[in-house]
Design an enzyme around this catalytic site. Structure first.
Site, PDB file in Angstrom:
ATOM      1  N   GLY A  24      25.966  60.209  46.625  1.00  0.00           N
ATOM      2  CA  GLY A  24      25.246  61.434  46.965  1.00  0.00           C
ATOM      3  C   GLY A  24      25.011  62.239  45.696  1.00  0.00           C
ATOM      4  O   GLY A  24      25.707  62.043  44.696  1.00  0.00           O
ATOM      5  N   GLN A  63      23.827  69.731  40.650  1.00  0.00           N
ATOM      6  CA  GLN A  63      24.451  68.790  39.711  1.00  0.00           C
ATOM      7  C   GLN A  63      23.505  68.346  38.595  1.00  0.00           C
ATOM      8  O   GLN A  63      23.934  67.762  37.607  1.00  0.00           O
ATOM      9  CB  GLN A  63      24.956  67.549  40.457  1.00  0.00           C
ATOM     10  CG  GLN A  63      26.089  67.865  41.417  1.00  0.00           C
ATOM     11  CD  GLN A  63      26.549  66.616  42.145  1.00  0.00           C
ATOM     12  OE1 GLN A  63      25.942  66.213  43.124  1.00  0.00           O
ATOM     13  NE2 GLN A  63      27.602  65.983  41.663  1.00  0.00           N
ATOM     14  N   CYS A  89      33.722  63.047  42.732  1.00  0.00           N
ATOM     15  CA  CYS A  89      32.494  63.797  42.478  1.00  0.00           C
ATOM     16  C   CYS A  89      31.995  63.471  41.077  1.00  0.00           C
ATOM     17  O   CYS A  89      32.776  63.457  40.132  1.00  0.00           O
ATOM     18  CB  CYS A  89      32.781  65.298  42.606  1.00  0.00           C
ATOM     19  SG  CYS A  89      31.319  66.314  42.314  1.00  0.00           S
ATOM     20  N   LEU A  90      30.704  63.213  40.973  1.00  0.00           N
ATOM     21  CA  LEU A  90      30.118  62.893  39.666  1.00  0.00           C
ATOM     22  C   LEU A  90      30.254  64.067  38.696  1.00  0.00           C
ATOM     23  O   LEU A  90      30.228  63.871  37.483  1.00  0.00           O
ATOM     24  CB  LEU A  90      28.642  62.514  39.830  1.00  0.00           C
ATOM     25  CG  LEU A  90      28.389  61.218  40.614  1.00  0.00           C
ATOM     26  CD1 LEU A  90      26.906  61.072  40.926  1.00  0.00           C
ATOM     27  CD2 LEU A  90      28.905  60.020  39.841  1.00  0.00           C
ATOM     28  N   HIS A  98      30.104  67.398  51.531  1.00  0.00           N
ATOM     29  CA  HIS A  98      30.365  67.521  50.085  1.00  0.00           C
ATOM     30  C   HIS A  98      29.089  67.995  49.359  1.00  0.00           C
ATOM     31  O   HIS A  98      29.153  68.873  48.497  1.00  0.00           O
ATOM     32  CB  HIS A  98      30.833  66.149  49.576  1.00  0.00           C
ATOM     33  CG  HIS A  98      31.046  66.022  48.105  1.00  0.00           C
ATOM     34  ND1 HIS A  98      32.283  65.773  47.547  1.00  0.00           N
ATOM     35  CD2 HIS A  98      30.168  66.060  47.057  1.00  0.00           C
ATOM     36  CE1 HIS A  98      32.151  65.693  46.230  1.00  0.00           C
ATOM     37  NE2 HIS A  98      30.876  65.851  45.906  1.00  0.00           N
ATOM     38  N   GLU A  99      27.932  67.426  49.744  1.00  0.00           N
ATOM     39  CA  GLU A  99      26.672  67.799  49.075  1.00  0.00           C
ATOM     40  C   GLU A  99      26.238  69.218  49.456  1.00  0.00           C
ATOM     41  O   GLU A  99      25.750  69.965  48.611  1.00  0.00           O
ATOM     42  CB  GLU A  99      25.546  66.804  49.405  1.00  0.00           C
ATOM     43  CG  GLU A  99      25.826  65.346  49.073  1.00  0.00           C
ATOM     44  CD  GLU A  99      26.406  65.111  47.696  1.00  0.00           C
ATOM     45  OE1 GLU A  99      26.174  65.933  46.800  1.00  0.00           O
ATOM     46  OE2 GLU A  99      27.114  64.108  47.527  1.00  0.00           O
ATOM     47  N   HIS A 111      28.064  71.628  47.447  1.00  0.00           N
ATOM     48  CA  HIS A 111      27.459  71.810  46.108  1.00  0.00           C
ATOM     49  C   HIS A 111      26.356  72.860  46.167  1.00  0.00           C
ATOM     50  O   HIS A 111      26.256  73.716  45.283  1.00  0.00           O
ATOM     51  CB  HIS A 111      26.840  70.505  45.603  1.00  0.00           C
ATOM     52  CG  HIS A 111      27.792  69.576  44.910  1.00  0.00           C
ATOM     53  ND1 HIS A 111      28.506  69.939  43.795  1.00  0.00           N
ATOM     54  CD2 HIS A 111      28.128  68.287  45.154  1.00  0.00           C
ATOM     55  CE1 HIS A 111      29.247  68.908  43.391  1.00  0.00           C
ATOM     56  NE2 HIS A 111      29.033  67.888  44.197  1.00  0.00           N
TER      57      HIS A 111
HETATM   58  O1  GNR Z   1      29.863  59.255  44.700  1.00  0.00           O
HETATM   59  C1  GNR Z   1      30.466  60.058  45.426  1.00  0.00           C
HETATM   60  N1  GNR Z   1      31.418  59.604  46.279  1.00  0.00           N
HETATM   61  C2  GNR Z   1      31.966  60.373  47.304  1.00  0.00           C
HETATM   62  C3  GNR Z   1      33.088  59.869  47.963  1.00  0.00           C
HETATM   63  C4  GNR Z   1      33.659  60.587  48.992  1.00  0.00           C
HETATM   64  C5  GNR Z   1      33.109  61.789  49.392  1.00  0.00           C
HETATM   65  C6  GNR Z   1      32.013  62.315  48.732  1.00  0.00           C
HETATM   66  C7  GNR Z   1      31.444  61.603  47.700  1.00  0.00           C
HETATM   67  S1  GNR Z   1      30.026  62.234  46.903  1.00  0.00           S
HETATM   68  C8  GNR Z   1      30.161  61.515  45.325  1.00  0.00           C
HETATM   69  C9  GNR Z   1      28.917  61.791  44.495  1.00  0.00           C
HETATM   70  C10 GNR Z   1      28.827  63.279  44.239  1.00  0.00           C
HETATM   71  O2  GNR Z   1      29.456  63.869  43.415  1.00  0.00           O
HETATM   72  N2  GNR Z   1      28.023  63.961  45.021  1.00  0.00           N
HETATM   73  O3  GNR Z   1      27.916  65.280  44.906  1.00  0.00           O
HETATM   74 NI    NI Z   2      29.848  65.923  44.099  1.00  0.00          NI
END
Ligand code: GNR
Ligand code: NI
Length: 174
Positions: free
Chosen positions: A46, A51, A97-98, A139-140, A143
Site C-alpha cells: 500500500g 508518503q 511501513c515503507l 494503515h493507509e 497516513h
Molecule cells: O508494505 C506494507 N505492508 C503492510 C503490512 C501490514 C499492514 C500494513 C502494511 S502497509 C505497508 C506499506 C506502507 O507503508 N503503506 O503505507
Molecule cells: Ni505505511
C-alpha cells in the site's frame, strides 16, 4: 515513468492531514499510476500520498507482491476513502511501513471494515475488507490523517524507533 521518492520518518509531511480531492482527473490518475509503480518497486502492499510528499487523499494498494509473468496485477485505487463500518471484533497483524523502514509491530484494528471511495474513474465504489486488506486500508487512511503505526506504540518504543531512523538519516543511510 519516473517513481516518486518515498519519505521516511521523522518528517513533518507524514504528520500532516491530506486534503480531499475535488475531482478525479488525468492529473490524479497520473499520480495514482506513479504511486503504484513506486509501491511495486519498493516493494510494498500500500502507499498513501503523504508518503510521496503529496497532501491529497489518494492511496493505492495491491496485496499481491509476487506474481508470475502471466498474472495480471490487481491494484486498488482509492480517492477520498471513508470508513463507513467497523466490526467490533478486532484483529492483530504484524505491520510494517515503507516510511518506517525495518521496524515491525503487532497492531490491533477492527477486523472487518466497509470503505466508500472514488475509484480510478472517479466513480463511487464500496468494498468490505477483512484480514490483511482491512489492516492495509486502515494503515493507509491513517497516513492521510497524519498517523503512523508507531503512534499506537508506547512513547518509549516510538521514540526509540524515530531516534534510530533519525540517526540513519544523519549518516546518509536512508
Ligand atoms: O508494505 C506494507 N505492508 C503492510 C503490512 C501490514 C499492514 C500494513 C502494511 S502497509 C505497508 C506499506 C506502507 O507503508 N503503506 O503505507
Ligand atoms: Ni505505511
Amino acid at each position: 515513468m519516473d517513481n516518486y521518492e518515498i519519505i521516511t520518518a521523522p518528517n513533518p509531511v507524514l504528520k500532516q492531514e491530506a486534503r480531499p480531492v475535488d475531482k478525479v482527473d488525468d492529473a490524479i490518475r497520473r499520480q495514482m499510476d506513479r504511486m503504484l509503480t513506486t509501491m511495486y518497486d519498493a516493494p510494498g502492499i500500500g502507499l498513501a500520498a503523504n508518503q510521496v510528499g503529496l497532501l491529497n487523499r489518494v492511496l493505492v494498494m495491491d496485496l499481491v507482491t509476487t506474481r508470475s509473468e502471466e498474472e495480471k496485477p490487481s491494484p486498488i485505487f482509492m480517492v477520498n476513502p471513508q470508513i463507513i463500518y467497523e466490526s467490533e471484533q478486532m484483529s492483530v497483524i504484524d505491520e510494517g511501513c515503507l516510511s518506517v523502514p525495518e521496524h515491525y509491530a503487532e497492531i490491533e484494528r477492527p477486523a472487518i471494515i466497509r470503505v466508500k471511495y472514488w475509484d480510478y474513474d472517479g466513480k463511487e465504489a464500496e468494498i468490505e475488507a477483512g484480514d490483511l486488506l482491512s489492516h492495509c486500508v486502515q494503515h493507509e487512511i491513517d497516513h492521510l490523517n497524519g498517523v503512523l503505526f508507531v503512534d499506537y506504540l508506547s512513547s518509549l518504543k516510538r521514540n526509540m524507533i524515530l531516534k534510530k531512523l533519525q540517526k540513519l538519516k544523519k549518516a546518509n543511510i536512508l
